[in-house]
Design a protein around this motif. Structure first.
Motif, PDB file in Angstrom:
ATOM      1  N   HIS A   1       0.811  -1.213   0.000  1.00 51.42           N
ATOM      2  CA  HIS A   1       0.000   0.000   0.000  1.00 51.42           C
ATOM      3  C   HIS A   1       0.843   1.261   0.000  1.00 51.42           C
ATOM      4  O   HIS A   1       1.925   1.311   0.596  1.00 51.42           O
TER       5      HIS A   1
ATOM      6  N   ARG B   1      -7.877  -0.912   0.485  1.00 53.69           N
ATOM      7  CA  ARG B   1      -7.875  -0.714   1.938  1.00 53.69           C
ATOM      8  C   ARG B   1      -9.272  -0.340   2.441  1.00 53.69           C
ATOM      9  O   ARG B   1      -9.706  -0.800   3.505  1.00 53.69           O
TER      10      ARG B   1
ATOM     11  N   ILE C   1      -0.766  -4.003   6.771  1.00 53.65           N
ATOM     12  CA  ILE C   1      -0.395  -3.021   5.756  1.00 53.65           C
ATOM     13  C   ILE C   1       1.119  -3.044   5.588  1.00 53.65           C
ATOM     14  O   ILE C   1       1.874  -2.875   6.550  1.00 53.65           O
TER      15      ILE C   1
ATOM     16  N   ASP D   1      -4.682   7.482   6.144  1.00 56.50           N
ATOM     17  CA  ASP D   1      -3.987   7.853   4.910  1.00 56.50           C
ATOM     18  C   ASP D   1      -3.901   9.361   4.704  1.00 56.50           C
ATOM     19  O   ASP D   1      -3.369   9.818   3.688  1.00 56.50           O
TER      20      ASP D   1
ATOM     21  N   SER E   1      -4.172   1.474  -4.126  1.00 51.82           N
ATOM     22  CA  SER E   1      -4.266   0.537  -3.008  1.00 51.82           C
ATOM     23  C   SER E   1      -5.220   1.035  -1.926  1.00 51.82           C
ATOM     24  O   SER E   1      -5.755   0.229  -1.146  1.00 51.82           O
ATOM     25  N   THR E   2      -5.455   2.350  -1.856  1.00 50.75           N
ATOM     26  CA  THR E   2      -6.422   2.870  -0.891  1.00 50.75           C
ATOM     27  C   THR E   2      -7.820   2.327  -1.171  1.00 50.75           C
ATOM     28  O   THR E   2      -8.617   2.135  -0.242  1.00 50.75           O
TER      29      THR E   2
END
Length: 221
Positions: A7, A17, A29, A209, A13-14
């Protein structure tokens, strides 16, 4: 089930997630040092031979490609999208792959116009991508307005809502006109994304994030 997501915040990749958090699946992660060249190294290429993120390591082996991972999660859990025997499965698959193959690719052409067109043709590539993005979002807007499908609605979280939400986030954050989008032009999409970004899972990912409290509808707020 043992899951490891490779990630980088505010990359594709979010999207994965967000799905993992919504499903409340335990996962690890593994932050990818993109600037440090980690994606090009042989160790990572054994996980994702393409050298991109996301990649998801599972008990059955590694996976890559955003849409493939999302679909696998739907099928593993029976949540966030229609199951294989659901009458809505065909329509869901069509729009999931439309988002991946048409909308996501047009967004990439906007962000990296030199890739499809070469450095000398970036302006033309971005102009073409802008037209495609507006048209393709228009198709999704019409879908929601006419059919309000359960798998892409404000009433039910889904992998497709999270996928479109991240793409819209990036498009809103483009420099000012002539490029970028105004989400006010797509009120039904906006309603779906507003509901998704308010989910507890989305709020957890947004905090982790650094995406802000309204990552899809008002990035940077």
């Amino acid at each position: 089930m043992t899951l490891t997501l490779h990630h980088a915040p505010d990359f594709a990749s979010t999207i994965v997630r967000l799905a993992l958090e919504e499903l409340e699946l335990p996962h690890t992660i593994a932050l990818a040092d993109i600037d440090g060249g980690a994606l090009a190294g042989p160790e990572y290429r054994r996980v994702n031979p393409v050298g991109l993120i996301p990649a998801l390591e599972t008990d059955h082996g590694p996976m890559f490609e955003t849409a493939a991972i999302l679909l696998w999660l739907v099928d593993q859990t029976g949540r966030l999208g229609p199951s294989p025997k659901d009458p809505d499965r065909g329509a869901f698959l069509s729009w999931l792959f439309f988002t991946s193959n048409a909308l996501h690719q047009a967004a990439l052409a906007m962000f990296y116009p030199h890739r499809p067109a070469g450095e000398a043709n970036t302006d033309a590539a971005q102009a073409a991508a802008q037209e495609q993005i507006i048209a393709r979002l228009g198709l999704i807007e019409t879908l929601i307005a006419r059919e309000n499908p359960r798998w892409l609605s404000a009433d039910h979280p889904g992998v497709l809502g999270y996928y479109i939400g991240m793409l819209v986030r990036w498009l809103i954050m483009l420099p000012p006109a002539p490029y970028g989008i105004d989400l006010a032009d797509f009120p039904h999409i906006k309603a779906v994304l507003a509901a998704h970004e308010a989910r507890p899972a989305a709020l957890r990912v947004a905090e982790a994030d650094g995406l802000g409290p309204t990552p899809f509808t008002h990035p940077g707020a």
